[in-house]
Design a protein around this motif. Structure first.
Motif, PDB file in Angstrom:
ATOM      1  N   SER A  61     -39.080  44.482 103.448  1.00  0.00           N
ATOM      2  CA  SER A  61     -37.669  44.425 103.073  1.00  0.00           C
ATOM      3  C   SER A  61     -36.824  45.344 103.946  1.00  0.00           C
ATOM      4  O   SER A  61     -35.678  45.013 104.291  1.00  0.00           O
ATOM      5  N   ARG A 100     -38.295  43.830  95.353  1.00  0.00           N
ATOM      6  CA  ARG A 100     -37.402  42.969  96.135  1.00  0.00           C
ATOM      7  C   ARG A 100     -36.565  42.054  95.262  1.00  0.00           C
ATOM      8  O   ARG A 100     -35.372  41.846  95.511  1.00  0.00           O
ATOM      9  N   GLY A 127     -32.568  47.050 101.920  1.00  0.00           N
ATOM     10  CA  GLY A 127     -33.940  46.745 102.301  1.00  0.00           C
ATOM     11  C   GLY A 127     -34.894  47.877 101.967  1.00  0.00           C
ATOM     12  O   GLY A 127     -35.994  47.646 101.455  1.00  0.00           O
ATOM     13  N   ALA A 134     -32.437  42.247  94.705  1.00  0.00           N
ATOM     14  CA  ALA A 134     -31.663  41.043  95.002  1.00  0.00           C
ATOM     15  C   ALA A 134     -30.770  40.669  93.819  1.00  0.00           C
ATOM     16  O   ALA A 134     -29.582  40.344  93.990  1.00  0.00           O
ATOM     17  N   SER A 194     -35.340  48.061  98.265  1.00  0.00           N
ATOM     18  CA  SER A 194     -36.052  46.878  97.787  1.00  0.00           C
ATOM     19  C   SER A 194     -37.553  47.103  97.851  1.00  0.00           C
ATOM     20  O   SER A 194     -38.293  46.702  96.942  1.00  0.00           O
ATOM     21  N   THR A 245     -31.790  39.138 101.841  1.00  0.00           N
ATOM     22  CA  THR A 245     -33.016  39.397 101.067  1.00  0.00           C
ATOM     23  C   THR A 245     -33.883  38.165 100.842  1.00  0.00           C
ATOM     24  O   THR A 245     -35.004  38.294 100.357  1.00  0.00           O
TER      25      THR A 245
END
Length: 491
Positions: A199, A337, A329, A341, A332, A382
Protein backbone atom coordinates in the motif's frame (compact mmCIF):
# COMPACT_ATOMS: atom_id res chain seq x y z
CA UNK A 1 3.32 -44.49 5.45
CA UNK A 2 -0.31 -43.68 4.77
CA UNK A 3 -1.56 -44.90 1.40
CA UNK A 4 -2.14 -42.02 -1.02
CA UNK A 5 -5.57 -41.20 -2.37
CA UNK A 6 -6.70 -41.99 -5.86
CA UNK A 7 -4.48 -40.52 -8.57
CA UNK A 8 -7.43 -38.68 -10.07
CA UNK A 9 -7.67 -36.45 -7.01
CA UNK A 10 -7.50 -32.80 -8.17
CA UNK A 11 -4.45 -30.65 -7.81
CA UNK A 12 -5.03 -27.13 -6.59
CA UNK A 13 -4.26 -24.03 -8.63
CA UNK A 14 -1.13 -23.43 -6.57
CA UNK A 15 0.30 -26.77 -7.63
CA UNK A 16 -0.04 -28.62 -4.28
CA UNK A 17 -1.73 -31.96 -3.90
CA UNK A 18 -4.76 -31.37 -1.70
CA UNK A 19 -3.98 -34.48 0.38
CA UNK A 20 -0.39 -33.44 1.21
CA UNK A 21 0.20 -33.04 4.94
CA UNK A 22 3.21 -31.77 6.85
CA UNK A 23 3.63 -35.02 8.79
CA UNK A 24 3.77 -37.28 5.73
CA UNK A 25 6.96 -39.34 5.46
CA UNK A 26 9.37 -39.22 2.58
CA UNK A 27 8.58 -42.14 0.25
CA UNK A 28 11.22 -44.56 -0.96
CA UNK A 29 12.34 -44.55 -4.56
CA UNK A 30 10.58 -46.99 -6.85
CA UNK A 31 11.58 -48.34 -10.21
CA UNK A 32 9.58 -47.43 -13.34
CA UNK A 33 8.13 -50.95 -13.46
CA UNK A 34 7.02 -50.78 -9.84
CA UNK A 35 5.48 -47.36 -10.44
CA UNK A 36 3.65 -48.66 -13.50
CA UNK A 37 2.38 -51.62 -11.53
CA UNK A 38 1.15 -49.44 -8.72
CA UNK A 39 -0.85 -47.28 -11.14
CA UNK A 40 -2.50 -50.34 -12.56
CA UNK A 41 -3.62 -51.47 -9.13
CA UNK A 42 -5.41 -48.17 -8.42
CA UNK A 43 -6.01 -47.38 -4.76
CA UNK A 44 -3.71 -50.20 -3.55
CA UNK A 45 -0.64 -48.26 -4.68
CA UNK A 46 1.68 -47.31 -1.84
CA UNK A 47 4.80 -46.06 -3.62
CA UNK A 48 5.15 -42.71 -5.35
CA UNK A 49 8.25 -41.67 -7.24
CA UNK A 50 10.05 -38.82 -5.37
CA UNK A 51 10.67 -36.64 -8.46
CA UNK A 52 6.90 -36.26 -8.85
CA UNK A 53 6.55 -35.03 -5.28
CA UNK A 54 9.57 -32.73 -5.66
CA UNK A 55 8.21 -31.14 -8.83
CA UNK A 56 4.80 -30.48 -7.31
CA UNK A 57 6.27 -29.03 -4.12
CA UNK A 58 8.53 -26.66 -6.05
CA UNK A 59 5.58 -25.50 -8.15
CA UNK A 60 3.50 -25.04 -5.02
CA UNK A 61 5.89 -22.54 -3.45
CA UNK A 62 4.21 -19.17 -3.80
CA UNK A 63 6.33 -16.36 -5.19
CA UNK A 64 7.66 -14.01 -2.48
CA UNK A 65 7.95 -10.39 -3.66
CA UNK A 66 11.28 -8.67 -2.92
CA UNK A 67 9.31 -5.99 -0.99
CA UNK A 68 11.79 -3.33 -2.06
CA UNK A 69 15.03 -3.29 -4.04
CA UNK A 70 14.34 -2.55 -7.70
CA UNK A 71 10.70 -2.35 -6.72
CA UNK A 72 11.32 1.24 -5.58
CA UNK A 73 12.57 2.08 -9.08
CA UNK A 74 9.36 0.58 -10.43
CA UNK A 75 7.38 2.69 -7.94
CA UNK A 76 9.11 5.88 -9.15
CA UNK A 77 8.44 4.92 -12.77
CA UNK A 78 4.78 4.33 -11.93
CA UNK A 79 4.71 7.71 -10.17
CA UNK A 80 6.03 9.48 -13.27
CA UNK A 81 3.58 7.62 -15.49
CA UNK A 82 0.70 8.63 -13.24
CA UNK A 83 1.94 12.22 -13.38
CA UNK A 84 2.02 12.19 -17.16
CA UNK A 85 -1.35 10.47 -17.65
CA UNK A 86 -3.77 11.18 -14.78
CA UNK A 87 -1.80 14.28 -13.81
CA UNK A 88 -1.73 15.90 -17.22
CA UNK A 89 -5.38 14.96 -17.68
CA UNK A 90 -6.18 17.34 -14.79
CA UNK A 91 -5.06 20.20 -17.02
CA UNK A 92 -8.25 19.67 -19.03
CA UNK A 93 -10.05 21.56 -16.25
CA UNK A 94 -8.02 24.64 -17.25
CA UNK A 95 -8.77 24.13 -20.94
CA UNK A 96 -12.44 23.55 -20.13
CA UNK A 97 -12.69 26.78 -18.17
CA UNK A 98 -10.99 28.68 -21.01
CA UNK A 99 -13.31 27.20 -23.65
CA UNK A 100 -16.45 27.91 -21.61
CA UNK A 101 -15.61 31.57 -20.98
CA UNK A 102 -14.22 32.37 -24.45
CA UNK A 103 -16.55 30.35 -26.74
CA UNK A 104 -13.53 29.15 -28.72
CA UNK A 105 -15.56 26.89 -31.01
CA UNK A 106 -18.77 28.61 -32.18
CA UNK A 107 -21.84 26.45 -31.68
CA UNK A 108 -20.15 24.08 -29.21
CA UNK A 109 -22.27 23.41 -26.15
CA UNK A 110 -21.28 23.07 -22.52
CA UNK A 111 -22.33 19.42 -22.66
CA UNK A 112 -19.92 18.71 -25.53
CA UNK A 113 -16.99 20.24 -23.67
CA UNK A 114 -17.85 18.27 -20.56
CA UNK A 115 -18.09 15.01 -22.50
CA UNK A 116 -14.49 15.35 -23.69
CA UNK A 117 -13.09 15.20 -20.15
CA UNK A 118 -15.24 12.24 -19.20
CA UNK A 119 -14.50 10.51 -22.50
CA UNK A 120 -10.74 10.58 -21.91
CA UNK A 121 -11.13 8.72 -18.61
CA UNK A 122 -13.74 6.26 -19.88
CA UNK A 123 -11.65 5.40 -22.94
CA UNK A 124 -8.67 4.71 -20.68
CA UNK A 125 -10.82 2.17 -18.86
CA UNK A 126 -12.55 0.74 -21.92
CA UNK A 127 -9.27 -0.20 -23.56
CA UNK A 128 -8.48 -2.59 -20.70
CA UNK A 129 -9.32 -5.81 -22.66
CA UNK A 130 -7.19 -4.61 -25.59
CA UNK A 131 -4.37 -3.66 -23.23
CA UNK A 132 -4.39 -7.19 -21.83
CA UNK A 133 -4.04 -8.72 -25.31
CA UNK A 134 -1.27 -6.32 -26.35
CA UNK A 135 0.64 -6.92 -23.11
CA UNK A 136 0.30 -10.68 -23.41
CA UNK A 137 1.48 -10.83 -27.04
CA UNK A 138 4.03 -7.99 -27.20
CA UNK A 139 5.17 -7.59 -23.61
CA UNK A 140 5.08 -4.86 -21.00
CA UNK A 141 7.57 -2.43 -22.54
CA UNK A 142 5.96 -2.38 -25.99
CA UNK A 143 2.57 -1.74 -24.40
CA UNK A 144 3.95 1.16 -22.37
CA UNK A 145 5.80 2.66 -25.34
CA UNK A 146 2.71 2.47 -27.55
CA UNK A 147 0.65 4.19 -24.85
CA UNK A 148 3.32 6.88 -24.44
CA UNK A 149 3.23 7.67 -28.16
CA UNK A 150 -0.57 7.91 -28.16
CA UNK A 151 -0.57 10.30 -25.18
CA UNK A 152 1.90 12.63 -26.86
CA UNK A 153 0.19 12.37 -30.26
CA UNK A 154 -3.13 13.35 -28.67
CA UNK A 155 -1.81 16.63 -27.28
CA UNK A 156 0.11 17.43 -30.46
CA UNK A 157 -2.85 16.90 -32.78
CA UNK A 158 -5.16 18.79 -30.40
CA UNK A 159 -3.08 21.90 -31.08
CA UNK A 160 -4.40 21.90 -34.66
CA UNK A 161 -8.07 21.51 -33.69
CA UNK A 162 -10.44 23.88 -35.47
CA UNK A 163 -13.72 22.16 -34.60
CA UNK A 164 -15.08 20.63 -31.43
CA UNK A 165 -15.11 17.09 -32.84
CA UNK A 166 -11.34 17.32 -33.31
CA UNK A 167 -11.00 17.50 -29.53
CA UNK A 168 -13.26 14.48 -29.15
CA UNK A 169 -10.90 12.47 -31.34
CA UNK A 170 -7.63 13.77 -29.84
CA UNK A 171 -8.07 14.69 -26.16
CA UNK A 172 -11.03 12.34 -25.73
CA UNK A 173 -10.24 9.12 -27.59
CA UNK A 174 -6.54 9.16 -28.53
CA UNK A 175 -5.34 10.45 -25.17
CA UNK A 176 -7.73 8.12 -23.35
CA UNK A 177 -6.36 5.07 -25.17
CA UNK A 178 -2.78 6.11 -24.46
CA UNK A 179 -3.52 6.76 -20.79
CA UNK A 180 -5.18 3.36 -20.48
CA UNK A 181 -2.24 1.50 -22.01
CA UNK A 182 0.23 3.26 -19.72
CA UNK A 183 -1.72 3.40 -16.46
CA UNK A 184 -3.37 -0.03 -16.46
CA UNK A 185 -0.12 -1.76 -17.40
CA UNK A 186 1.91 -0.02 -14.69
CA UNK A 187 -0.83 -0.38 -12.05
CA UNK A 188 -0.93 -4.17 -12.45
CA UNK A 189 2.87 -4.50 -12.28
CA UNK A 190 3.71 -2.48 -9.16
CA UNK A 191 1.96 -4.79 -6.61
CA UNK A 192 4.11 -7.68 -7.89
CA UNK A 193 7.17 -6.11 -6.22
CA UNK A 194 5.79 -5.65 -2.70
CA UNK A 195 4.02 -7.52 0.11
CA UNK A 196 3.93 -5.77 3.51
CA UNK A 197 4.84 -2.42 1.89
CA UNK A 198 2.40 -2.78 -0.99
CA UNK A 199 0.00 0.00 0.00
CA UNK A 200 2.89 2.38 0.69
CA UNK A 201 4.37 1.71 -2.75
CA UNK A 202 0.98 2.11 -4.44
CA UNK A 203 0.37 5.31 -2.47
CA UNK A 204 3.72 6.76 -3.54
CA UNK A 205 3.06 5.84 -7.17
CA UNK A 206 -0.49 7.18 -7.19
CA UNK A 207 0.71 10.46 -5.67
CA UNK A 208 2.16 11.08 -9.12
CA UNK A 209 -1.35 11.93 -10.29
CA UNK A 210 -1.37 14.76 -7.74
CA UNK A 211 2.16 15.94 -8.47
CA UNK A 212 1.43 15.88 -12.18
CA UNK A 213 -1.92 17.58 -11.67
CA UNK A 214 -0.26 20.33 -9.62
CA UNK A 215 2.55 20.83 -12.13
CA UNK A 216 0.41 20.68 -15.26
CA UNK A 217 -2.43 22.79 -13.83
CA UNK A 218 -0.03 25.63 -13.00
CA UNK A 219 1.92 25.17 -16.23
CA UNK A 220 -1.21 25.06 -18.38
CA UNK A 221 -2.77 28.08 -16.68
CA UNK A 222 0.43 30.07 -17.26
CA UNK A 223 1.05 28.93 -20.84
CA UNK A 224 -2.53 29.52 -22.01
CA UNK A 225 -2.20 33.19 -21.04
CA UNK A 226 1.37 33.59 -22.32
CA UNK A 227 1.60 31.58 -25.56
CA UNK A 228 -1.99 30.53 -26.31
CA UNK A 229 -3.88 27.25 -26.50
CA UNK A 230 -2.03 25.80 -29.51
CA UNK A 231 1.50 26.04 -28.11
CA UNK A 232 0.32 24.91 -24.69
CA UNK A 233 -0.83 21.64 -26.23
CA UNK A 234 2.52 21.23 -28.02
CA UNK A 235 4.53 21.76 -24.84
CA UNK A 236 2.44 19.10 -23.11
CA UNK A 237 3.10 16.73 -26.03
CA UNK A 238 6.88 17.03 -25.73
CA UNK A 239 7.09 16.81 -21.94
CA UNK A 240 4.79 13.79 -21.63
CA UNK A 241 6.61 11.92 -24.41
CA UNK A 242 10.01 12.29 -22.76
CA UNK A 243 8.82 11.34 -19.28
CA UNK A 244 6.64 8.38 -20.27
CA UNK A 245 9.21 6.83 -22.64
CA UNK A 246 12.00 7.10 -20.04
CA UNK A 247 9.76 5.46 -17.42
CA UNK A 248 8.71 2.69 -19.81
CA UNK A 249 12.34 1.79 -20.48
CA UNK A 250 13.19 1.51 -16.76
CA UNK A 251 10.05 -0.29 -15.58
CA UNK A 252 10.29 -4.10 -15.21
CA UNK A 253 7.61 -6.69 -14.50
CA UNK A 254 7.81 -9.99 -12.56
CA UNK A 255 5.34 -11.91 -14.70
CA UNK A 256 7.66 -14.92 -14.99
CA UNK A 257 7.65 -15.34 -11.23
CA UNK A 258 4.06 -14.33 -10.43
CA UNK A 259 2.49 -15.95 -13.53
CA UNK A 260 -0.61 -13.72 -13.43
CA UNK A 261 -3.83 -14.71 -15.16
CA UNK A 262 -4.05 -12.41 -18.19
CA UNK A 263 -7.49 -13.11 -19.60
CA UNK A 264 -8.73 -9.93 -21.24
CA UNK A 265 -12.28 -10.37 -20.00
CA UNK A 266 -13.42 -13.17 -17.74
CA UNK A 267 -17.12 -12.53 -17.20
CA UNK A 268 -17.20 -15.19 -14.45
CA UNK A 269 -15.53 -12.69 -12.12
CA UNK A 270 -18.84 -10.81 -12.08
CA UNK A 271 -20.32 -13.76 -10.22
CA UNK A 272 -18.21 -13.01 -7.12
CA UNK A 273 -19.84 -10.70 -4.61
CA UNK A 274 -16.50 -9.18 -3.56
CA UNK A 275 -15.82 -8.07 -7.15
CA UNK A 276 -19.30 -6.54 -7.45
CA UNK A 277 -18.77 -4.60 -4.22
CA UNK A 278 -15.48 -3.18 -5.51
CA UNK A 279 -17.21 -2.19 -8.77
CA UNK A 280 -20.02 -0.45 -6.86
CA UNK A 281 -17.44 1.41 -4.75
CA UNK A 282 -15.61 2.44 -7.93
CA UNK A 283 -18.73 3.70 -9.72
CA UNK A 284 -19.88 5.84 -6.80
CA UNK A 285 -16.50 7.42 -6.07
CA UNK A 286 -15.33 7.77 -9.68
CA UNK A 287 -18.39 9.77 -10.69
CA UNK A 288 -17.81 12.02 -7.69
CA UNK A 289 -14.10 12.28 -8.51
CA UNK A 290 -14.65 13.36 -12.11
CA UNK A 291 -17.30 15.94 -11.19
CA UNK A 292 -15.12 17.45 -8.45
CA UNK A 293 -11.89 17.40 -10.48
CA UNK A 294 -13.27 19.15 -13.55
CA UNK A 295 -15.83 21.40 -11.80
CA UNK A 296 -13.80 22.98 -9.01
CA UNK A 297 -11.88 25.58 -11.12
CA UNK A 298 -15.09 26.56 -12.92
CA UNK A 299 -16.95 26.73 -9.61
CA UNK A 300 -14.28 29.09 -8.28
CA UNK A 301 -14.84 31.43 -11.20
CA UNK A 302 -18.62 31.15 -10.81
CA UNK A 303 -18.40 32.65 -7.29
CA UNK A 304 -16.41 35.66 -8.56
CA UNK A 305 -12.79 34.51 -8.47
CA UNK A 306 -10.39 35.10 -11.37
CA UNK A 307 -9.27 32.46 -13.87
CA UNK A 308 -5.84 32.45 -12.24
CA UNK A 309 -7.35 31.85 -8.82
CA UNK A 310 -9.49 29.07 -10.28
CA UNK A 311 -6.43 27.34 -11.69
CA UNK A 312 -4.68 27.67 -8.31
CA UNK A 313 -7.64 26.05 -6.55
CA UNK A 314 -7.46 23.16 -9.02
CA UNK A 315 -3.72 22.92 -8.44
CA UNK A 316 -4.24 22.77 -4.66
CA UNK A 317 -6.58 19.82 -5.16
CA UNK A 318 -3.72 18.06 -6.93
CA UNK A 319 -1.26 19.13 -4.23
CA UNK A 320 -3.45 17.53 -1.60
CA UNK A 321 -3.54 14.35 -3.64
CA UNK A 322 0.25 14.31 -3.92
CA UNK A 323 0.74 14.85 -0.18
CA UNK A 324 -2.01 12.54 1.01
CA UNK A 325 -1.52 9.40 -1.10
CA UNK A 326 1.80 8.23 0.43
CA UNK A 327 0.47 8.77 3.98
CA UNK A 328 -2.72 6.88 3.16
CA UNK A 329 -0.61 4.08 1.70
CA UNK A 330 1.65 3.93 4.76
CA UNK A 331 -1.21 3.78 7.24
CA UNK A 332 -3.08 1.31 5.03
CA UNK A 333 -0.26 -1.17 5.61
CA UNK A 334 -0.52 -0.47 9.34
CA UNK A 335 -4.28 -0.33 9.99
CA UNK A 336 -5.56 -2.38 7.06
CA UNK A 337 -6.04 -1.58 3.38
CA UNK A 338 -9.80 -2.00 3.31
CA UNK A 339 -10.18 -0.08 6.60
CA UNK A 340 -8.31 2.94 5.23
CA UNK A 341 -10.06 2.83 1.86
CA UNK A 342 -13.49 2.96 3.51
CA UNK A 343 -12.67 5.64 6.09
CA UNK A 344 -10.99 7.93 3.55
CA UNK A 345 -13.90 7.53 1.14
CA UNK A 346 -16.30 8.61 3.90
CA UNK A 347 -14.01 11.53 4.83
CA UNK A 348 -14.17 12.90 1.28
CA UNK A 349 -17.97 12.90 1.41
CA UNK A 350 -17.93 14.76 4.73
CA UNK A 351 -15.49 17.38 3.41
CA UNK A 352 -17.68 18.05 0.36
CA UNK A 353 -20.79 18.54 2.47
CA UNK A 354 -19.16 20.43 5.34
CA UNK A 355 -16.64 22.72 3.59
CA UNK A 356 -17.21 22.82 -0.18
CA UNK A 357 -20.92 23.65 0.09
CA UNK A 358 -20.49 26.90 2.06
CA UNK A 359 -17.18 27.86 0.38
CA UNK A 360 -17.46 31.23 -1.38
CA UNK A 361 -13.99 32.72 -0.95
CA UNK A 362 -10.56 31.89 -2.29
CA UNK A 363 -9.17 31.10 1.18
CA UNK A 364 -11.97 28.67 2.08
CA UNK A 365 -11.66 26.90 -1.26
CA UNK A 366 -7.94 26.42 -0.62
CA UNK A 367 -8.75 25.02 2.83
CA UNK A 368 -11.15 22.58 1.15
CA UNK A 369 -9.01 21.68 -1.86
CA UNK A 370 -5.89 20.43 -0.05
CA UNK A 371 -7.48 17.86 2.31
CA UNK A 372 -10.14 16.93 -0.26
CA UNK A 373 -7.42 16.33 -2.83
CA UNK A 374 -5.83 13.75 -0.57
CA UNK A 375 -8.99 11.62 -0.56
CA UNK A 376 -10.98 12.56 -3.67
CA UNK A 377 -9.33 9.97 -5.91
CA UNK A 378 -9.13 7.40 -3.14
CA UNK A 379 -10.43 4.60 -5.35
CA UNK A 380 -7.56 4.82 -7.82
CA UNK A 381 -5.07 5.35 -4.99
CA UNK A 382 -6.04 2.18 -3.12
CA UNK A 383 -7.95 -0.11 -5.49
CA UNK A 384 -5.03 -2.25 -6.71
CA UNK A 385 -3.87 -2.92 -3.14
CA UNK A 386 -7.45 -3.69 -2.06
CA UNK A 387 -8.02 -5.98 -5.05
CA UNK A 388 -4.78 -7.85 -4.34
CA UNK A 389 -5.90 -8.21 -0.72
CA UNK A 390 -9.31 -9.58 -1.72
CA UNK A 391 -8.60 -11.79 -4.77
CA UNK A 392 -4.80 -12.28 -4.76
CA UNK A 393 -2.03 -11.32 -7.17
CA UNK A 394 -2.80 -13.99 -9.77
CA UNK A 395 -6.37 -12.75 -10.35
CA UNK A 396 -5.43 -9.07 -9.98
CA UNK A 397 -4.96 -8.25 -13.71
CA UNK A 398 -8.21 -9.95 -14.76
CA UNK A 399 -10.32 -8.45 -11.97
CA UNK A 400 -8.76 -5.01 -12.48
CA UNK A 401 -9.64 -5.21 -16.17
CA UNK A 402 -13.24 -6.17 -15.35
CA UNK A 403 -13.54 -3.21 -12.98
CA UNK A 404 -12.14 -0.80 -15.57
CA UNK A 405 -14.68 -1.92 -18.16
CA UNK A 406 -17.52 -1.58 -15.64
CA UNK A 407 -16.55 2.06 -14.98
CA UNK A 408 -16.60 3.14 -18.63
CA UNK A 409 -20.18 4.41 -18.80
CA UNK A 410 -20.24 6.19 -15.41
CA UNK A 411 -17.02 8.10 -16.09
CA UNK A 412 -18.15 9.09 -19.60
CA UNK A 413 -21.23 10.92 -18.37
CA UNK A 414 -20.04 12.01 -14.92
CA UNK A 415 -18.93 15.54 -15.82
CA UNK A 416 -21.91 16.25 -18.14
CA UNK A 417 -24.13 15.15 -15.28
CA UNK A 418 -22.31 17.45 -12.84
CA UNK A 419 -22.45 20.46 -15.15
CA UNK A 420 -26.07 19.67 -16.00
CA UNK A 421 -27.00 19.75 -12.33
CA UNK A 422 -25.05 22.99 -11.86
CA UNK A 423 -26.76 24.62 -14.87
CA UNK A 424 -30.23 23.52 -13.82
CA UNK A 425 -30.19 24.41 -10.14
CA UNK A 426 -26.76 25.80 -9.29
CA UNK A 427 -23.60 24.22 -7.93
CA UNK A 428 -25.25 23.43 -4.58
CA UNK A 429 -26.97 20.43 -6.18
CA UNK A 430 -23.67 19.18 -7.62
CA UNK A 431 -21.96 19.57 -4.25
CA UNK A 432 -24.62 17.56 -2.43
CA UNK A 433 -24.55 14.98 -5.22
CA UNK A 434 -20.77 14.48 -4.94
CA UNK A 435 -20.82 14.30 -1.14
CA UNK A 436 -23.58 11.68 -1.09
CA UNK A 437 -21.80 9.61 -3.75
CA UNK A 438 -18.70 9.32 -1.57
CA UNK A 439 -20.76 8.34 1.46
CA UNK A 440 -22.48 5.68 -0.66
CA UNK A 441 -19.07 4.43 -1.81
CA UNK A 442 -17.96 4.17 1.83
CA UNK A 443 -21.02 2.00 2.54
CA UNK A 444 -19.97 -0.43 -0.22
CA UNK A 445 -16.45 -0.64 1.24
CA UNK A 446 -17.98 -1.38 4.63
CA UNK A 447 -19.85 -4.33 3.10
CA UNK A 448 -16.63 -5.50 1.42
CA UNK A 449 -14.94 -5.32 4.82
CA UNK A 450 -17.56 -7.59 6.41
CA UNK A 451 -17.10 -10.04 3.54
CA UNK A 452 -13.33 -10.12 4.05
CA UNK A 453 -13.60 -10.54 7.83
CA UNK A 454 -15.95 -13.49 7.33
CA UNK A 455 -13.59 -15.05 4.78
CA UNK A 456 -10.68 -14.78 7.22
CA UNK A 457 -12.75 -16.38 9.98
CA UNK A 458 -13.90 -19.17 7.66
CA UNK A 459 -10.33 -20.02 6.69
CA UNK A 460 -9.24 -19.96 10.33
CA UNK A 461 -12.06 -22.35 11.25
CA UNK A 462 -11.02 -24.82 8.54
CA UNK A 463 -7.42 -24.69 9.72
CA UNK A 464 -8.42 -25.30 13.34
CA UNK A 465 -10.48 -28.30 12.25
CA UNK A 466 -7.48 -29.52 10.22
CA UNK A 467 -9.54 -29.48 7.04
CA UNK A 468 -7.61 -29.07 3.79
CA UNK A 469 -9.54 -26.98 1.25
CA UNK A 470 -7.37 -28.35 -1.55
CA UNK A 471 -6.48 -24.83 -2.70
CA UNK A 472 -10.09 -24.05 -3.61
CA UNK A 473 -11.55 -20.62 -2.88
CA UNK A 474 -13.21 -20.37 0.51
CA UNK A 475 -16.70 -18.88 0.19
CA UNK A 476 -17.71 -16.91 3.29
CA UNK A 477 -21.16 -17.82 4.58
CA UNK A 478 -23.36 -15.52 6.62
CA UNK A 479 -21.21 -12.43 6.11
CA UNK A 480 -24.17 -10.02 6.05
CA UNK A 481 -24.52 -9.84 9.81
CA UNK A 482 -24.72 -6.70 11.92
CA UNK A 483 -21.95 -7.79 14.29
CA UNK A 484 -19.60 -8.15 11.30
CA UNK A 485 -20.21 -4.53 10.30
CA UNK A 486 -18.93 -3.18 13.61
CA UNK A 487 -16.22 -5.79 14.19
CA UNK A 488 -12.85 -4.17 14.92
CA UNK A 489 -10.24 -5.96 12.84
CA UNK A 490 -7.30 -5.09 10.65
CA UNK A 491 -8.29 -5.92 7.04
Amino acid sequence: MQPPQDSSHPISGSGMLSHDSPDSKTPTRSSPSELHGSRAEGSQATIVEPPTILTLNIASVEDVPPNGGYGWVVAVCALLMNANTWGVNASWAIFLSHYLFNSTFPGATQLEYALIGGLSISQALMISPIQSKISRHFGTKMTLLLGSLLVSAAWLTASFATQIWHLFMTVGICFGWGMGLVYITAAAILPQWFSSRRSLAVGIASSGAGLGGLFYSLLTGHLVQQVGIEWTYRVLAVVTLVMNVASAILLKDRNKMVKPVQNSFNYRELGHVEVLLIIAWGIATDVGYVVLLFSLPHYAESVGLSQTQGSIVGAMLSLGLAIGRPFIGYYSDTFGRINMAGSMTALCGILCLAIWMPAKSFAVLIVFAIPAGAVTGIFWGTCTAVIAEVVGLKRLPTVFGIICVALVTPTTFAEPLGLGLASASGYLTSQIFVGCLYLLGAAFVLLLRTWKITEIETKATLENLDIDSGGLRTKPVGWLKLEKVFAWQRV
